[in-house]
Design an enzyme around this catalytic site. Sequence first.
Site, PDB file in Angstrom:
ATOM      1  CB  ALA A  63      -0.859  -0.018   1.258  1.00  0.00           C
ATOM      2  N   GLY A 102       0.605  -5.191   0.604  1.00  0.00           N
ATOM      3  CA  GLY A 102      -0.560  -5.267  -0.277  1.00  0.00           C
ATOM      4  C   GLY A 102      -0.224  -5.852  -1.630  1.00  0.00           C
ATOM      5  CD  GLU A 105      -2.408  -7.877   2.403  1.00  0.00           C
ATOM      6  OE1 GLU A 105      -2.117  -6.680   2.198  1.00  0.00           O
ATOM      7  OE2 GLU A 105      -3.107  -8.247   3.349  1.00  0.00           O
ATOM      8  CD  GLU A 125       1.537  -5.828   5.245  1.00  0.00           C
ATOM      9  OE1 GLU A 125       2.410  -6.692   5.496  1.00  0.00           O
ATOM     10  OE2 GLU A 125       0.828  -5.871   4.222  1.00  0.00           O
TER      11      GLU A 125
HETATM   12  C1  3H9 Z   1       0.524  -2.398   3.315  1.00  0.00           C
HETATM   13  O1  3H9 Z   1       0.792  -2.879   2.243  1.00  0.00           O
HETATM   14  C2  3H9 Z   1      -0.816  -2.526   3.981  1.00  0.00           C
HETATM   15  C3  3H9 Z   1      -1.673  -3.588   3.349  1.00  0.00           C
HETATM   16  O2  3H9 Z   1      -1.452  -4.849   3.961  1.00  0.00           O
HETATM   17  C4  3H9 Z   1      -3.136  -3.308   3.569  1.00  0.00           C
HETATM   18  C5  3H9 Z   1      -3.687  -2.178   2.825  1.00  0.00           C
HETATM   19  C6  3H9 Z   1      -5.200  -2.080   2.982  1.00  0.00           C
HETATM   20  N1  3H9 Z   1       4.581   3.558  -0.069  1.00  0.00           N
HETATM   21  O3  3H9 Z   1      13.339   2.258   0.517  1.00  0.00           O
HETATM   22  P1  3H9 Z   1      13.731   2.985  -0.717  1.00  0.00           P
HETATM   23  C7  3H9 Z   1       9.282   5.069  -1.379  1.00  0.00           C
HETATM   24  S1  3H9 Z   1       1.640  -1.454   4.191  1.00  0.00           S
HETATM   25  C8  3H9 Z   1       5.025   4.776  -0.397  1.00  0.00           C
HETATM   26  O4  3H9 Z   1      14.688   4.088  -0.607  1.00  0.00           O
HETATM   27  P2  3H9 Z   1      14.892   0.537  -1.701  1.00  0.00           P
HETATM   28  C9  3H9 Z   1      10.311   5.495  -0.356  1.00  0.00           C
HETATM   29  O5  3H9 Z   1       9.756   6.383   0.569  1.00  0.00           O
HETATM   30  C10 3H9 Z   1       3.030  -1.360   3.102  1.00  0.00           C
HETATM   31  N2  3H9 Z   1       6.312   5.030  -0.706  1.00  0.00           N
HETATM   32  O6  3H9 Z   1      14.233   1.973  -1.860  1.00  0.00           O
HETATM   33  C11 3H9 Z   1      11.342   6.135  -1.265  1.00  0.00           C
HETATM   34  O7  3H9 Z   1      10.873   7.419  -1.596  1.00  0.00           O
HETATM   35  P3  3H9 Z   1      11.886   8.652  -1.758  1.00  0.00           P
HETATM   36  C12 3H9 Z   1       3.810  -2.627   3.073  1.00  0.00           C
HETATM   37  C13 3H9 Z   1       7.163   4.007  -0.663  1.00  0.00           C
HETATM   38  O8  3H9 Z   1      15.151   0.065  -3.066  1.00  0.00           O
HETATM   39  C14 3H9 Z   1      11.296   5.272  -2.518  1.00  0.00           C
HETATM   40  O9  3H9 Z   1      10.044   4.625  -2.489  1.00  0.00           O
HETATM   41  N3  3H9 Z   1       5.010  -2.432   2.284  1.00  0.00           N
HETATM   42  C15 3H9 Z   1       6.760   2.720  -0.346  1.00  0.00           C
HETATM   43  O10 3H9 Z   1      16.021   0.577  -0.725  1.00  0.00           O
HETATM   44  C16 3H9 Z   1      12.382   4.248  -2.577  1.00  0.00           C
HETATM   45  O11 3H9 Z   1      12.369   3.495  -1.380  1.00  0.00           O
HETATM   46  C17 3H9 Z   1       6.158  -2.012   2.836  1.00  0.00           C
HETATM   47  O12 3H9 Z   1       6.246  -1.807   4.030  1.00  0.00           O
HETATM   48  C18 3H9 Z   1       5.397   2.499  -0.047  1.00  0.00           C
HETATM   49  N4  3H9 Z   1       4.923   1.279   0.246  1.00  0.00           N
HETATM   50  O13 3H9 Z   1      13.779  -0.371  -1.031  1.00  0.00           O
HETATM   51  C19 3H9 Z   1       7.314  -1.825   1.897  1.00  0.00           C
HETATM   52  N5  3H9 Z   1       7.826   1.904  -0.385  1.00  0.00           N
HETATM   53  O14 3H9 Z   1      12.804   8.264  -2.872  1.00  0.00           O
HETATM   54  C20 3H9 Z   1       8.084  -0.578   2.272  1.00  0.00           C
HETATM   55  C21 3H9 Z   1       8.863   2.675  -0.744  1.00  0.00           C
HETATM   56  O15 3H9 Z   1      10.989   9.803  -1.998  1.00  0.00           O
HETATM   57  N6  3H9 Z   1       9.170  -0.320   1.364  1.00  0.00           N
HETATM   58  N7  3H9 Z   1       8.472   3.937  -0.923  1.00  0.00           N
HETATM   59  O16 3H9 Z   1      12.601   8.727  -0.431  1.00  0.00           O
HETATM   60  C22 3H9 Z   1      10.361  -0.948   1.440  1.00  0.00           C
HETATM   61  O17 3H9 Z   1      10.564  -1.839   2.224  1.00  0.00           O
HETATM   62  C23 3H9 Z   1      11.426  -0.485   0.517  1.00  0.00           C
HETATM   63  O18 3H9 Z   1      11.132   0.835   0.131  1.00  0.00           O
HETATM   64  C24 3H9 Z   1      11.612  -1.339  -0.762  1.00  0.00           C
HETATM   65  C25 3H9 Z   1      12.601  -0.642  -1.715  1.00  0.00           C
HETATM   66  C26 3H9 Z   1      12.172  -2.709  -0.341  1.00  0.00           C
HETATM   67  C27 3H9 Z   1      10.310  -1.519  -1.476  1.00  0.00           C
END
Ligand code: 3H9
Length: 687
Positions: A63, A102, A105, A125
Site C-alpha cells: 500500500a 498489499g 496480498e 506490515e
Molecule cells: C501495506 O501494504 C498494507 C496492506 O497490507 C493493507 C492495505 C489495505 N509507499 O526504501 P527505498 C518510497 S503497508 C510509499 O529508498 P529501496 C520510499 O519512501 C506497506 N512510498 O528503496 C522512497 O521514496 P523517496 C507494506 C514508498 O530500493 C522510494 O520509495 N510495504 C513505499 O532501498 C524508494 O524506497 C512495505 O512496508 C510504499 N509502500 O527499497 C514496503 N515503499 O525516494 C516498504 C517505498 O521519496 N518499502 N516507498 O525517499 C520498502 O521496504 C522499501 O522501500 C523497498 C525498496 C524494499 C520496497
Amino acid sequence: MSDLTTLDIHGSVAVIRTDSPPVNALAAPVRAGLLRALQRAEADPAVQAIVLTCAGRTFHAGADIHELASGPVSPTLQDVLLSLEGTRKIVVAALHGTTLGGGLELALTADYRIAADASTVGLPEVLLGLIPGAGGTQRLPRAAGVAVAVDLITSGRQMSALDAQQAGIIDRVVPSDQLTAAAIDWAQALVAHGAPRRRLSDDSVPGSMTDNLATLDAVARQQVKPWSRLDAPQAACRALHAAITQPFAEGVATERAEFLGLLKGSQSRALRHLFFAERAVAKSRWISASAVGREWRTLGIVGAGTMGSGIALSCLNAGLSVHLVENHAQALERGLSTIRGHYESRVATGKLSAEAAAARLTCLTTTTDLASLADCDLVIEAIYENMEAKLELFRQLDALCKPDAILASNTSYLNIDAMAAVTTRPSQVLGLHFFSPAHVNRLLEIIRTEHVSESTLASAMAWSKRIKKLGVVVGNAHGFVGNRMLAPRQREADKLILEGALPWEVDRVLEAFGLPMGPFRMRDLAGMDIGWNPATTASATVRERLCEIGRLGQKTKAGYYDYDDQRRATPSNVAQEVVLRFSAEHGYVRRAVSETEILERCLYPMINEGARLLAEGIAERASDIDMVWTTGYGWPTWTGGPMHWAETVGWATIVERLEVYAALYGAEFTPCDALRQWAAPASQPGV
Ligand code: 3H9
C-alpha cells in the site's frame, strides 16, 4: 486506461501493467487503474486469462504508506481484490523486485504466481506497526501453512522467490529477463489445458486445527518476545488464529478490525514516521544530488581497541581490505584476537561458514608501522580520547598518506575541525563516529567539518551503505547529536540519586519507558572507568568513588550493581552505601522522588537539547535526531524517537514542565528559544 495502468491484449491473454515509480505502491490512482483494467478484461470475451505485472524496479511493494495516514480511500484495495476474485478469467501474477505487503496480498488473490529468480516476497506490515490488511493473514497460511505464515508475518522478513516457491507461495520461478514472456506463455497454456480458477479463499488452512493452533503458539512464542511492547505482532497472531478457526470471510473481518485498530494507534504512526525518517536521512542538504563521491576500497584503522576492532569487523564483513595499526605489538595482538574470537564464535554457532570467516580474515593485515597506511583510501583514527595525541596522529597521517586519501576521526566528543586544521587537506577530513559495539550498532554519525568537501561527504554516505550502517550527516559540536543529548540525561540521573532516588529506581523508570538499559546499567556495561584517571581521582563524584574501590562495572562484576557469572545484575548494597554517604556529605536531604519526576527530568532536558541542536543546525531535521536515537541508543521505536515522542507529549507541556524544574532546580532546565517557539501554535518543526 489510467496513465499508470495499461492493458494489452496478447491473443487470449490481457496483460495489465502498472507503471508507478518508484515502487508501484498501491495508491488510489493505481487501484483505480487496476480496477478499470480488470473490468475491461472481464468484459472482453476474447480474453480468457489476465497477467498482472509491473514496470520498473518492482511489482507492487505494498500500500502507499503516505496514504495510510488518511485512512481508507476509495476504491480500496479490498475493492480491487473483490474484483479479482469475482472475475471468470484465470489470473497470473508476475512478480519481480520486492513484492511486499498489499502487493503480495494482490498476488495471493490471483490464481497462479510466477516470479523472477532474483526477487523476494514478504508481508512487512509489522515493521510499520500494522498487520496485513487485505487478506494476507488469511491467504498466506492457506498457501504456505501456519508455520511459514506466522514467521513471515510476525517478523516482516522477506523471503527469496526460490524459498517462496518451496513454501508454496509461488508456483514458478524464472530468470528475470524472461518473466513477462513466461507469464504470458503460462497463462495461454493454462487456458489451453482448461486449468481451473484457483482461489485460496476457497481452501482451508492445511493441517488439523489442533496442530495448527499448536504451531501458531510455538512459532509465536519464539518470534513474539514477551518483553516487546509492540502491539502488531500480537494482533497478527490473533488474525492468524482466526485464519485457523474461522471461515475465510470471518477471518478477513477479524483481520480488518485488527488492521484498522492498529492504523489509528500511536505505534503505527510512530513507525511510519521512522520509515520516512530513515529515507530522509539519506538526503542531506549538504550533499547535492549531483555530488560525485569516490569509492573507498582500502581502509586503515589506527587503534586496535574495542572501537578499532569493531570498525575493522564492520568493514571486513562488507568485503573491504583493512590495515589495522597499533603502536605496540601487544595491543595489536589483543585487537587481532578480538577479531578472530568474533569469527570463531560465529563459526561455532553456525552463523558463518569456516570458509567465509577465513576469507574475511585474509582481507585483514595488522602492523605497528603507520607507514603501511600510505596507499589507503580512508584512514580512521580510533585511538584514546586525547586531543594532543590525535593532533599529532593527524599530522603524521597527512604527511604519509596519498594525496587523495580521506582522514577520519572516530572521536565521540573532540573538535574535528581542530584535527582538520593541522593537515594540508581539510576538505578531506571528517568524523566517522561509530557506536559501540561498532560491528553491531547500525548508527554512524558522519561529522561535517567546516571545510569538508561535498564529494568527501557523498563518499562517506555511500560507504556507510556499503558497510550496512545508517549514515546521518551531523554538524561538528561537542558530542555531536547523540552524545550531546545523552549528557543532560546522565546529568539528571546523577543528580536524582543524590536527591533521593536509587540508581536502580532511575533505571527501572527509563526501562519501563522502553529504553533497553537505564543510565546506570549502561555505565556499568560501558565501564565506569571511561575517562577516569586513578592518578588524578578526587572522590568528587559517586562514579569516581566507585572506581576508587575497584567497582568498574560489569568487567569487575561490580559497579552500581553486583553481577553474577551470567552477568545478571542485582542492586548493590555497597554502591547504595556509597550513594547515601556521598549524598549526606554534600548536604542533600533525601526525599521520595516520583517516577514522573524521574522520567521528566531525564527525558525533557534531552528534548530541549534536541531543539538546540536543530536551532544551531547541528542536526538537519528533527527526524534525523529520531533516527540517531532509535538506531544508535535503543530509544523505543514505537514512540518514533525522542522528537516525535515529544510532539505527542506536546511541546507546550514540555516547556511548562521544564520551567517548573528550572524554578526548582536551576537554569539548566530553561527551555531554549526554539522549544518555546514550537510550543506556540503553528510554528512546530514538523516531526
Ligand atoms: C501495506 O501494504 C498494507 C496492506 O497490507 C493493507 C492495505 C489495505 N509507499 O526504501 P527505498 C518510497 S503497508 C510509499 O529508498 P529501496 C520510499 O519512501 C506497506 N512510498 O528503496 C522512497 O521514496 P523517496 C507494506 C514508498 O530500493 C522510494 O520509495 N510495504 C513505499 O532501498 C524508494 O524506497 C512495505 O512496508 C510504499 N509502500 O527499497 C514496503 N515503499 O525516494 C516498504 C517505498 O521519496 N518499502 N516507498 O525517499 C520498502 O521496504 C522499501 O522501500 C523497498 C525498496 C524494499 C520496497
